[in-house]
Design a protein around this motif. Structure first.
Motif, PDB file in Angstrom:
ATOM      1  N   ASP A   4      14.169  29.384  17.315  1.00 23.33           N
ATOM      2  CA  ASP A   4      13.709  30.142  16.424  1.00 23.33           C
ATOM      3  C   ASP A   4      13.957  31.520  16.761  1.00 23.33           C
ATOM      4  N   PRO A   5      15.012  32.474  15.154  1.00 21.29           N
ATOM      5  CA  PRO A   5      15.686  33.578  15.155  1.00 21.29           C
ATOM      6  C   PRO A   5      14.453  34.831  15.921  1.00 21.29           C
ATOM      7  N   ALA A   6      13.605  34.845  14.755  1.00 18.94           N
ATOM      8  CA  ALA A   6      12.229  36.142  15.725  1.00 18.94           C
ATOM      9  C   ALA A   6      11.983  36.156  17.295  1.00 18.94           C
ATOM     10  N   VAL A   7      11.871  34.910  17.439  1.00 18.74           N
ATOM     11  CA  VAL A   7      11.203  35.096  19.445  1.00 18.74           C
ATOM     12  C   VAL A   7      12.907  34.771  19.854  1.00 18.74           C
ATOM     13  N   LEU A   8      13.963  34.818  19.012  1.00 12.75           N
ATOM     14  CA  LEU A   8      15.347  35.134  20.036  1.00 12.75           C
ATOM     15  C   LEU A   8      15.380  36.131  19.851  1.00 12.75           C
ATOM     16  N   LEU A   9      15.135  37.284  18.973  1.00 11.88           N
ATOM     17  CA  LEU A   9      15.544  38.363  18.578  1.00 11.88           C
ATOM     18  C   LEU A   9      14.736  39.372  20.048  1.00 11.88           C
ATOM     19  N   ARG A  10      12.997  38.411  19.365  1.00 15.50           N
ATOM     20  CA  ARG A  10      12.133  40.017  20.408  1.00 15.50           C
ATOM     21  C   ARG A  10      12.844  39.133  22.410  1.00 15.50           C
ATOM     22  N   GLY A  11      13.265  37.857  22.026  1.00 16.02           N
ATOM     23  CA  GLY A  11      13.676  37.549  23.607  1.00 16.02           C
ATOM     24  C   GLY A  11      15.234  38.157  24.145  1.00 16.02           C
ATOM     25  N   ALA A  12      15.647  39.167  22.902  1.00  8.36           N
ATOM     26  CA  ALA A  12      16.394  39.893  23.948  1.00  8.36           C
ATOM     27  C   ALA A  12      16.530  41.148  23.393  1.00  8.36           C
ATOM     28  N   GLY A  13      15.219  41.435  23.123  1.00  5.98           N
ATOM     29  CA  GLY A  13      14.556  43.129  23.086  1.00  5.98           C
ATOM     30  C   GLY A  13      15.652  44.035  21.386  1.00  5.98           C
ATOM     31  N   LEU A  14      15.030  43.050  20.831  1.00  3.31           N
ATOM     32  CA  LEU A  14      15.361  43.716  19.363  1.00  3.31           C
ATOM     33  C   LEU A  14      14.060  43.420  18.371  1.00  3.31           C
ATOM     34  N   ARG A  15      14.270  44.711  17.310  1.00  2.48           N
ATOM     35  CA  ARG A  15      13.247  44.082  16.832  1.00  2.48           C
ATOM     36  C   ARG A  15      13.403  42.872  16.189  1.00  2.48           C
ATOM     37  N   SER A  16      12.382  41.993  15.252  1.00  2.00           N
ATOM     38  CA  SER A  16      12.365  40.814  14.677  1.00  2.00           C
ATOM     39  C   SER A  16      12.356  41.745  12.805  1.00  2.00           C
ATOM     40  N   THR A  17      13.789  42.174  12.694  1.00  2.00           N
ATOM     41  CA  THR A  17      13.516  42.460  11.824  1.00  2.00           C
ATOM     42  C   THR A  17      14.556  41.468  10.303  1.00  2.00           C
ATOM     43  N   VAL A  23      20.996  36.680   9.310  1.00  2.00           N
ATOM     44  CA  VAL A  23      22.197  37.022   9.986  1.00  2.00           C
ATOM     45  C   VAL A  23      22.348  35.407  11.848  1.00  2.00           C
ATOM     46  N   LEU A  24      21.281  35.703  12.131  1.00  2.00           N
ATOM     47  CA  LEU A  24      21.049  34.909  13.140  1.00  2.00           C
ATOM     48  C   LEU A  24      21.085  33.480  12.470  1.00  2.00           C
ATOM     49  N   GLN A  25      19.630  33.489  12.023  1.00  2.00           N
ATOM     50  CA  GLN A  25      19.465  31.623  11.468  1.00  2.00           C
ATOM     51  C   GLN A  25      21.083  31.187  10.604  1.00  2.00           C
TER      52      GLN A  25
END
Length: 138
Positions: A4-17, A23-25
């Motif tokens: 899940d891109p949102a979960v991956l982004l938050r886990g990496a300390g990035l805002r889920s924009t 792009v991640l998906q």
């Protein structure tokens, strides 16, 4: 592991924009993509600058790896942290992953590395002809 891109982004300390998620998906389903490939994958909905900004953020956070085969556009992938390598087709430019064959990272030992206290990763690119191109050449 989640994809899940949102979960991956938050886990990496990035805002889920939305651009980062898009792009991640796209990268999760299309490894070794160029920025142009990603623009097409998101249906032209994002500007080139937005895609490059997202890629910079994703590579900076460690979610994405940038690979730069000689004479080929920069490519991106989500397979990170395992010290794998790549093979590139000289004819069509197709890229494939090659697992590390010996031990743990860096899985290659340099002959000499003056001035370096530690080497923790190797990046190797093999060149050849993919099966599709070999069949076409017959």
């Amino acid at each position: 592991m989640t994809t899940d891109p949102a979960v991956l982004l938050r886990g990496a300390g990035l805002r889920s924009t939305a651009p980062r998620r898009a792009v991640l998906q796209a990268l999760l389903t299309r490894p070794h993509s160029t920025a142009t490939d990603l623009s097409q994958a998101v249906g032209g909905q994002l500007s080139s600058q937005t895609i490059y900004n997202a890629l910079d953020d994703l590579t900076g956070s460690g979610l994405v790896r940038r690979i730069e085969p000689a004479g080929s556009p920069t490519r991106y992938e989500t397979r990170v942290g395992d010290n794998h390598h790549h093979v590139v087709c000289r004819s069509c430019g197709a890229v494939a992953d090659v697992d590390c064959a010996v031990g743990v990272a860096p899985c290659l030992t340099p002959g000499a590395a003056p001035g370096f206290a530690r080497i923790d990763e190797a990046e190797l690119t093999w060149w050849g002809t993919c099966t599709d191109c070999a069949l076409k050449q017959r």
